[in-house]
Design a protein around this motif. Structure first.
Motif, PDB file in Angstrom:
ATOM      1  N   ILE A  43       2.897  17.705  62.837  1.00  0.00           N
ATOM      2  CA  ILE A  43       1.660  17.508  62.083  1.00  0.00           C
ATOM      3  C   ILE A  43       1.561  16.044  61.676  1.00  0.00           C
ATOM      4  CG2 ILE A  43       2.645  18.029  59.810  1.00  0.00           C
ATOM      5  CD1 ILE A  43       0.033  19.512  59.143  1.00  0.00           C
ATOM      6  N   LEU A  44       0.334  15.531  61.612  1.00  0.00           N
ATOM      7  CA  LEU A  44       0.049  14.178  61.128  1.00  0.00           C
ATOM      8  C   LEU A  44      -1.048  14.289  60.084  1.00  0.00           C
ATOM      9  CD1 LEU A  44       0.607  11.098  61.494  1.00  0.00           C
ATOM     10  CD2 LEU A  44      -1.358  11.072  63.055  1.00  0.00           C
ATOM     11  N   VAL A  45      -0.834  13.658  58.930  1.00  0.00           N
ATOM     12  CA  VAL A  45      -1.719  13.843  57.789  1.00  0.00           C
ATOM     13  C   VAL A  45      -2.062  12.505  57.140  1.00  0.00           C
ATOM     14  CG1 VAL A  45      -1.894  14.903  55.486  1.00  0.00           C
ATOM     15  CG2 VAL A  45      -0.761  16.134  57.341  1.00  0.00           C
ATOM     16  N   ASP A  46      -3.286  12.386  56.672  1.00  0.00           N
ATOM     17  CA  ASP A  46      -3.693  11.262  55.836  1.00  0.00           C
ATOM     18  C   ASP A  46      -3.120  11.491  54.441  1.00  0.00           C
ATOM     19  OD1 ASP A  46      -4.982   9.275  54.378  1.00  0.00           O
ATOM     20  OD2 ASP A  46      -6.900  10.336  54.316  1.00  0.00           O
ATOM     21  N   ALA A  47      -2.253  10.596  53.987  1.00  0.00           N
ATOM     22  CA  ALA A  47      -1.565  10.791  52.708  1.00  0.00           C
ATOM     23  C   ALA A  47      -2.492  10.669  51.511  1.00  0.00           C
ATOM     24  CB  ALA A  47      -0.419   9.780  52.568  1.00  0.00           C
ATOM     25  N   GLN A  48      -3.670  10.069  51.698  1.00  0.00           N
ATOM     26  CA  GLN A  48      -4.601   9.914  50.584  1.00  0.00           C
ATOM     27  C   GLN A  48      -5.365  11.194  50.295  1.00  0.00           C
ATOM     28  OE1 GLN A  48      -4.934   7.419  48.461  1.00  0.00           O
ATOM     29  NE2 GLN A  48      -6.551   8.505  47.361  1.00  0.00           N
ATOM     30  N   THR A  49      -5.828  11.863  51.347  1.00  0.00           N
ATOM     31  CA  THR A  49      -6.694  13.042  51.166  1.00  0.00           C
ATOM     32  C   THR A  49      -6.043  14.364  51.562  1.00  0.00           C
ATOM     33  OG1 THR A  49      -7.628  12.826  53.399  1.00  0.00           O
ATOM     34  CG2 THR A  49      -8.732  11.620  51.616  1.00  0.00           C
ATOM     35  N   GLY A  50      -4.964  14.314  52.358  1.00  0.00           N
ATOM     36  CA  GLY A  50      -4.381  15.548  52.870  1.00  0.00           C
ATOM     37  C   GLY A  50      -5.089  16.048  54.120  1.00  0.00           C
ATOM     38  N   ARG A  51      -5.955  15.219  54.695  1.00  0.00           N
ATOM     39  CA  ARG A  51      -6.660  15.617  55.916  1.00  0.00           C
ATOM     40  C   ARG A  51      -5.690  15.644  57.092  1.00  0.00           C
ATOM     41  NH1 ARG A  51     -11.519  12.519  59.265  1.00  0.00           N
ATOM     42  NH2 ARG A  51     -11.808  14.202  60.785  1.00  0.00           N
ATOM     43  N   ILE A  52      -5.792  16.690  57.902  1.00  0.00           N
ATOM     44  CA  ILE A  52      -4.935  16.843  59.083  1.00  0.00           C
ATOM     45  C   ILE A  52      -5.562  16.090  60.252  1.00  0.00           C
ATOM     46  CG2 ILE A  52      -3.945  18.473  60.727  1.00  0.00           C
ATOM     47  CD1 ILE A  52      -4.006  20.570  58.475  1.00  0.00           C
ATOM     48  N   LEU A  53      -4.817  15.151  60.813  1.00  0.00           N
ATOM     49  CA  LEU A  53      -5.295  14.356  61.946  1.00  0.00           C
ATOM     50  C   LEU A  53      -4.794  14.905  63.281  1.00  0.00           C
ATOM     51  CD1 LEU A  53      -4.674  10.782  60.465  1.00  0.00           C
ATOM     52  CD2 LEU A  53      -6.679  12.265  60.189  1.00  0.00           C
ATOM     53  N   TYR A  54      -3.646  15.567  63.246  1.00  0.00           N
ATOM     54  CA  TYR A  54      -3.086  16.190  64.452  1.00  0.00           C
ATOM     55  C   TYR A  54      -2.245  17.380  64.012  1.00  0.00           C
ATOM     56  CZ  TYR A  54      -0.115  17.138  68.475  1.00  0.00           C
ATOM     57  OH  TYR A  54       0.549  17.764  69.497  1.00  0.00           O
ATOM     58  N   GLU A  55      -2.288  18.443  64.796  1.00  0.00           N
ATOM     59  CA  GLU A  55      -1.472  19.608  64.470  1.00  0.00           C
ATOM     60  C   GLU A  55      -0.989  20.312  65.723  1.00  0.00           C
ATOM     61  OE1 GLU A  55      -3.789  23.347  63.361  1.00  0.00           O
ATOM     62  OE2 GLU A  55      -5.119  21.786  62.610  1.00  0.00           O
ATOM     63  N   LYS A  56       0.218  20.834  65.612  1.00  0.00           N
ATOM     64  CA  LYS A  56       0.786  21.657  66.679  1.00  0.00           C
ATOM     65  C   LYS A  56       1.657  22.725  66.032  1.00  0.00           C
ATOM     66  CE  LYS A  56       3.926  21.686  70.647  1.00  0.00           C
ATOM     67  NZ  LYS A  56       4.802  20.897  71.548  1.00  0.00           N
ATOM     68  N   ASN A  57       1.241  23.969  66.166  1.00  0.00           N
ATOM     69  CA  ASN A  57       2.054  25.099  65.705  1.00  0.00           C
ATOM     70  C   ASN A  57       2.469  24.939  64.240  1.00  0.00           C
ATOM     71  OD1 ASN A  57       3.173  27.583  66.407  1.00  0.00           O
ATOM     72  ND2 ASN A  57       5.157  26.702  66.940  1.00  0.00           N
ATOM     73  N   ILE A  58       1.526  24.484  63.391  1.00  0.00           N
ATOM     74  CA  ILE A  58       1.907  24.037  62.047  1.00  0.00           C
ATOM     75  C   ILE A  58       2.201  25.159  61.060  1.00  0.00           C
ATOM     76  CG2 ILE A  58       0.681  21.857  62.299  1.00  0.00           C
ATOM     77  CD1 ILE A  58      -1.538  22.989  60.531  1.00  0.00           C
ATOM     78  N   ASP A  59       1.925  26.399  61.398  1.00  0.00           N
ATOM     79  CA  ASP A  59       2.196  27.489  60.467  1.00  0.00           C
ATOM     80  C   ASP A  59       3.383  28.352  60.891  1.00  0.00           C
ATOM     81  OD1 ASP A  59       0.130  26.970  58.544  1.00  0.00           O
ATOM     82  OD2 ASP A  59      -1.330  27.639  60.031  1.00  0.00           O
ATOM     83  N   ALA A  60       4.081  27.932  61.947  1.00  0.00           N
ATOM     84  CA  ALA A  60       5.299  28.642  62.362  1.00  0.00           C
ATOM     85  C   ALA A  60       6.427  28.313  61.385  1.00  0.00           C
ATOM     86  CB  ALA A  60       5.692  28.233  63.777  1.00  0.00           C
ATOM     87  N   VAL A 193      13.997  27.508  55.381  1.00  0.00           N
ATOM     88  CA  VAL A 193      12.942  27.506  56.388  1.00  0.00           C
ATOM     89  C   VAL A 193      11.606  27.111  55.747  1.00  0.00           C
ATOM     90  CG1 VAL A 193      14.022  29.222  57.886  1.00  0.00           C
ATOM     91  CG2 VAL A 193      12.509  29.980  56.036  1.00  0.00           C
ATOM     92  N   MET A 194      10.726  26.609  56.599  1.00  0.00           N
ATOM     93  CA  MET A 194       9.417  26.181  56.128  1.00  0.00           C
ATOM     94  C   MET A 194       8.531  25.934  57.345  1.00  0.00           C
ATOM     95  SD  MET A 194       8.659  22.992  53.499  1.00  0.00           S
ATOM     96  CE  MET A 194       9.691  23.635  52.201  1.00  0.00           C
ATOM     97  N   SER A 195       7.232  25.943  57.143  1.00  0.00           N
ATOM     98  CA  SER A 195       6.307  25.563  58.209  1.00  0.00           C
ATOM     99  C   SER A 195       6.068  24.055  58.142  1.00  0.00           C
ATOM    100  CB  SER A 195       4.976  26.302  58.055  1.00  0.00           C
ATOM    101  OG  SER A 195       4.295  25.857  56.886  1.00  0.00           O
ATOM    102  N   ALA A 196       5.562  23.492  59.238  1.00  0.00           N
ATOM    103  CA  ALA A 196       5.242  22.063  59.246  1.00  0.00           C
ATOM    104  C   ALA A 196       4.152  21.758  58.219  1.00  0.00           C
ATOM    105  CB  ALA A 196       4.797  21.638  60.651  1.00  0.00           C
ATOM    106  N   ARG A 197       3.211  22.669  58.048  1.00  0.00           N
ATOM    107  CA  ARG A 197       2.158  22.480  57.045  1.00  0.00           C
ATOM    108  C   ARG A 197       2.769  22.403  55.645  1.00  0.00           C
ATOM    109  NH1 ARG A 197      -3.376  24.079  56.716  1.00  0.00           N
ATOM    110  NH2 ARG A 197      -3.181  25.379  58.592  1.00  0.00           N
ATOM    111  N   ALA A 198       3.680  23.339  55.340  1.00  0.00           N
ATOM    112  CA  ALA A 198       4.316  23.338  54.019  1.00  0.00           C
ATOM    113  C   ALA A 198       5.168  22.089  53.823  1.00  0.00           C
ATOM    114  CB  ALA A 198       5.162  24.594  53.847  1.00  0.00           C
ATOM    115  N   MET A 199       5.860  21.664  54.881  1.00  0.00           N
ATOM    116  CA  MET A 199       6.691  20.463  54.793  1.00  0.00           C
ATOM    117  C   MET A 199       5.835  19.239  54.500  1.00  0.00           C
ATOM    118  SD  MET A 199      10.058  20.076  55.295  1.00  0.00           S
ATOM    119  CE  MET A 199      10.138  19.211  53.751  1.00  0.00           C
ATOM    120  N   ALA A 200       4.708  19.126  55.189  1.00  0.00           N
ATOM    121  CA  ALA A 200       3.798  17.998  54.965  1.00  0.00           C
ATOM    122  C   ALA A 200       3.182  18.063  53.568  1.00  0.00           C
ATOM    123  CB  ALA A 200       2.703  17.988  56.025  1.00  0.00           C
TER     124      ALA A 200
END
Length: 454
Positions: A43-60, A193-200
């Motif tokens: 996952i790639l995220v804008d640190a200012q807003t939390g907007r997702i710029l790229y995602e792959k399997n982010i809830d696994a 364990v954690m998802s990529a979304r939760a980690m970000a």
């Protein structure tokens, strides 16, 4: 002869066009090529807003290894801020912490059984060198035991809005590596364990709530217990830090945390800042071209993410402070001396925008219903500069305007404020308006009746 000249001219013109268009075509192809990230999740995220710029399997839900320590860092910095813990307070290792620190097959700084260590020393060993025994020591300092600390970790995760996560120890080691000393209430075969979304999301909150974490995370190397017999060199496991002088050094990188266990593979939560833009990345079980998880792969795949974010996006002011939406410069007012009031944005609205998509964002007004009548009028009195709602954005592009969590939508809002004061009208004015409205209604009814007769 004339035909030959014409053919020669056409041939020459064709060559020139090909030479002119070739680089343009190559550039378009490169920019439109899909981002191939070799990892189980990313996952790639804008640190200012939390907007997702790229995602792959982010809830696994996957293993996170030592990226776990970001939660330990969060809880420690919370405790420091609340003055429950002080940087200079000392700690003597428990039997478990001492025994764990002697295992050099794990990332550790050896601790003496009767030694005295400051919280800052232990924190730096954890944040820079990923020292596991030092991490358990911090857990004991904060909560009395790692068991209690694990409970705090899971509770804080819920408080931060994390989903798809579970903490079973403070370090990120596999419980099976703890030689029977895994926290009570957890089993030997359990993993963090954690998802990529939760980690970000955890990284996002850590940077928002405790930005000072970067002061330590960005240290490329340091000596533990410098000048003593226990002196040990600590090289940061984050090979993307420019100060390490490695080929993976990346301009702007200043955190955050690497991780590896056999269960999780090689992982990395990174952050970098360039030209006022900060990005957060996560790669989980990163792999090389052969499909093997390696420590180098986590940095290679992160570099792809950062290159994509910094090259394809830029921070832009889409609407300036004082902007007025055409056709909605004035809003109706009920019970005021004036029947309308002008409104404008109280702040500029900036966003990380993909190149060429500036016109894909349209402004939308959302008014505060608590300050309005059922008929949709603002209720007087109104102060100058009073917030009566907000302006947000509607995205018309091909991608989605997605965030780490729905509540982060508020990060692309700016207040909508009045430009002047509107006093409440007195009873006489309100009465005259009511009478005028009554006669107007009667006249309208009469006109309709007459038209009906004719």
């Amino acid at each position: 002869m004339e035909t030959k000249k014409r053919n020669w001219f056409v041939w020459l013109l064709s060559i020139c066009l090909c030479l002119t268009l070739w680089p343009f075509q190559a550039t378009v192809k490169a920019e439109s090529a899909p981002l191939d990230i070799r990892a189980d999740a990313a996952i790639l995220v804008d640190a200012q807003t939390g907007r997702i710029l790229y995602e792959k399997n982010i809830d696994a839900v996957l293993g996170i290894a030592s990226m776990t320590k970001m939660m330990t860092e969060y809880l420690l910095l919370d405790a420091i801020k609340a003055k429950r813990v002080k940087w200079d307070q000392t700690y003597t290792p428990s039997d478990y912490v001492y025994r764990l620190s002697q295992d050099r097959s794990l990332s550790n700084v050896p601790l003496r059984k009767d030694g005295q260590y400051t919280v800052r020393e232990l924190y730096e060993a954890m944040a820079i060198y990923s020292a596991n025994a030092a991490t358990v020591a911090i857990a004991e300092i904060i909560a009395g035991s790692e068991k209690n600390f694990v409970r705090m970790m899971n509770e804080k995760g819920k408080e931060l809005g994390l989903k798809d996560y579970k903490f079973v120890n403070s370090t990120g080691l596999s419980n099976s590596d703890l030689k029977g000393f895994h926290p009570q209430g957890t089993s030997q075969d359990e993993e963090n364990v954690m998802s990529a979304r939760a980690m970000a999301t955890l990284a996002y909150r850590l940077l928002k709530d405790h930005p000072e974490v970067l002061e330590t995370a960005s240290i490329p190397k340091k000596l533990f217990r410098e000048g003593t017999d226990d002196e040990i060199r600590m090289d940061n496991w984050n090979w993307m830090l420019p100060g390490l002088g490695l080929v993976y050094g990346y301009e702007g990188v200043d955190g955050l945390k690497t991780g590896y266990t056999e269960f999780a593979g090689y992982c990395f939560t990174g952050t970098a800042k360039r030209n006022g833009v900060r990005l957060i990345s996560v790669v989980m079980n990163a792999k090389n071209a052969s499909g093997k998880t390696t420590k180098e792969a986590r940095f290679e795949e992160t570099k792809k993410l950062f290159n994509y974010g910094f090259n394809q996006y830029s921070l832009q002011t889409l609407y300036p402070k004082g902007y007025q939406l055409k056709g909605k410069e004035k809003l109706p007012v009920a019970k005021g001396k004036e029947k309308e009031v002008r409104v404008k944005t109280g702040k500029k609205l900036s966003l990380l925008v993909r190149n060429g998509e500036e016109k894909q964002y349209k402004p939308v007004y959302v008014l505060d219903k608590k300050k309005m009548t059922n008929e949709g009028k603002l209720i007087a009195p109104l102060k100058k500069g009073e917030t009566v709602g907000y302006m947000t954005l509607e995205y018309k592009g091909d991608d989605s305007l997605a965030f780490l969590s729905p509540d982060m939508q508020k990060n692309i809002r700016v207040p909508l404020v009045t430009t002047v004061e509107v006093e409440k009208a007195n009873w006489f004015v309100l009465s005259m308006r009511a009478i005028g409205g009554l006669f107007a209604d009667l006249w309208t009814s009469a006109v309709k009746a007459v038209k009906g007769w004719l």
